[in-house]
Design a protein around this motif. Structure first.
Motif, PDB file in Angstrom:
ATOM      1  N   GLY A  77       0.800  -1.215   0.000  1.00 54.73           N
ATOM      2  CA  GLY A  77       0.000   0.000   0.000  1.00 54.73           C
ATOM      3  C   GLY A  77       0.831   1.263   0.000  1.00 54.73           C
ATOM      4  N   PHE A  78       0.148   2.360  -0.259  1.00 57.09           N
ATOM      5  CA  PHE A  78       0.770   3.673  -0.240  1.00 57.09           C
ATOM      6  C   PHE A  78       0.661   4.257   1.164  1.00 57.09           C
ATOM      7  N   VAL A  79       1.688   4.978   1.577  1.00 60.66           N
ATOM      8  CA  VAL A  79       1.669   5.740   2.822  1.00 60.66           C
ATOM      9  C   VAL A  79       1.877   7.191   2.411  1.00 60.66           C
ATOM     10  N   ILE A  80       0.958   8.062   2.817  1.00 62.97           N
ATOM     11  CA  ILE A  80       0.987   9.468   2.436  1.00 62.97           C
ATOM     12  C   ILE A  80       0.952  10.314   3.711  1.00 62.97           C
ATOM     13  N   PRO A  81       1.832  11.315   3.830  1.00 57.87           N
ATOM     14  CA  PRO A  81       1.765  12.187   5.011  1.00 57.87           C
ATOM     15  C   PRO A  81       0.449  12.970   5.049  1.00 57.87           C
ATOM     16  N   ALA A  82      -0.124  13.103   6.226  1.00 53.97           N
ATOM     17  CA  ALA A  82      -1.389  13.833   6.400  1.00 53.97           C
ATOM     18  C   ALA A  82      -1.240  15.264   5.885  1.00 53.97           C
ATOM     19  N   GLY A  83      -2.288  15.736   5.209  1.00 57.27           N
ATOM     20  CA  GLY A  83      -2.311  17.094   4.703  1.00 57.27           C
ATOM     21  C   GLY A  83      -1.636  17.320   3.363  1.00 57.27           C
ATOM     22  N   TRP A  84      -1.018  16.288   2.803  1.00 57.77           N
ATOM     23  CA  TRP A  84      -0.311  16.438   1.529  1.00 57.77           C
ATOM     24  C   TRP A  84      -1.285  16.371   0.359  1.00 57.77           C
ATOM     25  N   THR A  85      -0.838  16.878  -0.780  1.00 57.94           N
ATOM     26  CA  THR A  85      -1.561  16.742  -2.037  1.00 57.94           C
ATOM     27  C   THR A  85      -1.022  15.513  -2.746  1.00 57.94           C
ATOM     28  N   VAL A  86      -1.915  14.747  -3.334  1.00 54.91           N
ATOM     29  CA  VAL A  86      -1.529  13.548  -4.083  1.00 54.91           C
ATOM     30  C   VAL A  86      -1.801  13.779  -5.564  1.00 54.91           C
ATOM     31  N   LYS A  87      -0.797  13.525  -6.361  1.00 52.56           N
ATOM     32  CA  LYS A  87      -0.938  13.526  -7.819  1.00 52.56           C
ATOM     33  C   LYS A  87      -0.883  12.054  -8.224  1.00 52.56           C
ATOM     34  N   MET A  88      -2.042  11.488  -8.529  1.00 50.44           N
ATOM     35  CA  MET A  88      -2.114  10.069  -8.884  1.00 50.44           C
ATOM     36  C   MET A  88      -2.088   9.930 -10.408  1.00 50.44           C
ATOM     37  N   VAL A  89      -1.052   9.248 -10.896  1.00 48.53           N
ATOM     38  CA  VAL A  89      -0.924   8.968 -12.321  1.00 48.53           C
ATOM     39  C   VAL A  89      -1.373   7.520 -12.522  1.00 48.53           C
ATOM     40  N   ALA A 136     -15.713   7.992  -2.378  1.00 50.20           N
ATOM     41  CA  ALA A 136     -14.332   8.465  -2.292  1.00 50.20           C
ATOM     42  C   ALA A 136     -14.071   9.081  -0.920  1.00 50.20           C
ATOM     43  N   ALA A 137     -12.952   8.723  -0.335  1.00 50.64           N
ATOM     44  CA  ALA A 137     -12.592   9.230   0.984  1.00 50.64           C
ATOM     45  C   ALA A 137     -12.212  10.708   0.948  1.00 50.64           C
ATOM     46  N   PHE A 138     -11.733  11.174  -0.210  1.00 51.54           N
ATOM     47  CA  PHE A 138     -11.310  12.560  -0.380  1.00 51.54           C
ATOM     48  C   PHE A 138     -11.894  13.092  -1.685  1.00 51.54           C
ATOM     49  N   ALA A 139     -12.204  14.376  -1.723  1.00 50.24           N
ATOM     50  CA  ALA A 139     -12.753  14.980  -2.934  1.00 50.24           C
ATOM     51  C   ALA A 139     -11.822  14.748  -4.120  1.00 50.24           C
ATOM     52  N   LYS A 140     -12.385  14.261  -5.212  1.00 51.56           N
ATOM     53  CA  LYS A 140     -11.688  14.028  -6.480  1.00 51.56           C
ATOM     54  C   LYS A 140     -10.657  12.895  -6.437  1.00 51.56           C
ATOM     55  N   GLY A 155      -6.675  14.234   3.965  1.00 53.15           N
ATOM     56  CA  GLY A 155      -6.983  14.896   5.227  1.00 53.15           C
ATOM     57  C   GLY A 155      -6.193  14.306   6.375  1.00 53.15           C
ATOM     58  N   LYS A 156      -6.914  14.049   7.443  1.00 50.82           N
ATOM     59  CA  LYS A 156      -6.280  13.547   8.666  1.00 50.82           C
ATOM     60  C   LYS A 156      -5.844  12.095   8.517  1.00 50.82           C
TER      61      LYS A 156
END
Length: 160
Positions: free
Chosen positions: A57-69, A97-101, A125-126
């Motif tokens: 799985g992916f681990v993403i820091p909270a509050g970051w923007t994700v650019k999914m290709v 979806a857990a997050f908008a878009k 988000g959080k």
């Protein structure tokens, strides 16, 4: 002998690039993640980056923007959406979806194999536990999902 070394070098090169599913820009707090649907034959092609059933799985820091290709490198149509919870839903829409878009186009119908890459951007988000799931009916329940953890302590994004 030269041909054997050349082929071995190409195989190693392919493996190195296959492992590069994440890049980080700490200054802008942006993680670029590559999501290849149907990569290889694992789980009959129902996988992301060769992983299925949440084994990676992916681990993403909270509050970051994700650019999914997103790229469908498989034979059948696939899509991707980040959903809440630890297990995939039996039916998925954009509302899940857990997050908008945080989803690709043609969520239920999927994007055909061999299509151009599609890029979507969203902000996480959080901290919490989520999944990146294929929205094509039956694919998520068939194991086409990987973890998607938003971490309050991670300094960079990763795929583990």
């Amino acid at each position: 002998m030269k041909k054997i070394l050349f082929v071995a070098g190409l195989l190693m090169l392919g493996q190195a690039s296959a492992a590069s599913y994440v890049s980080n820009d700490a200054a802008t707090k942006t993680a670029t993640i590559t999501v290849n649907a149907g990569e290889g034959g694992d789980n009959g092609g129902l996988n992301f980056n060769g992983a299925d059933h949440g084994k990676k799985g992916f681990v993403i820091p909270a509050g970051w923007t994700v650019k999914m290709v997103f790229k469908n490198v498989g034979m059948m149509p696939h899509s991707a959406v980040v959903t809440k919870g630890k297990t995939p839903l039996s039916s998925i829409t954009e509302k899940d979806a857990a997050f908008a878009k945080a989803y690709t186009s043609k969520l239920a119908g999927g994007i055909a194999g061999g299509s151009k890459a599609e890029t979507v951007m969203f902000k996480v988000g959080k901290a919490g536990t989520y999944n990146l799931v294929c929205g094509v009916p039956g694919h998520g329940l068939g194991g086409q999902y990987v973890g998607f953890m938003v971490s309050g302590t991670a300094k960079t994004a990763s795929f583990e």
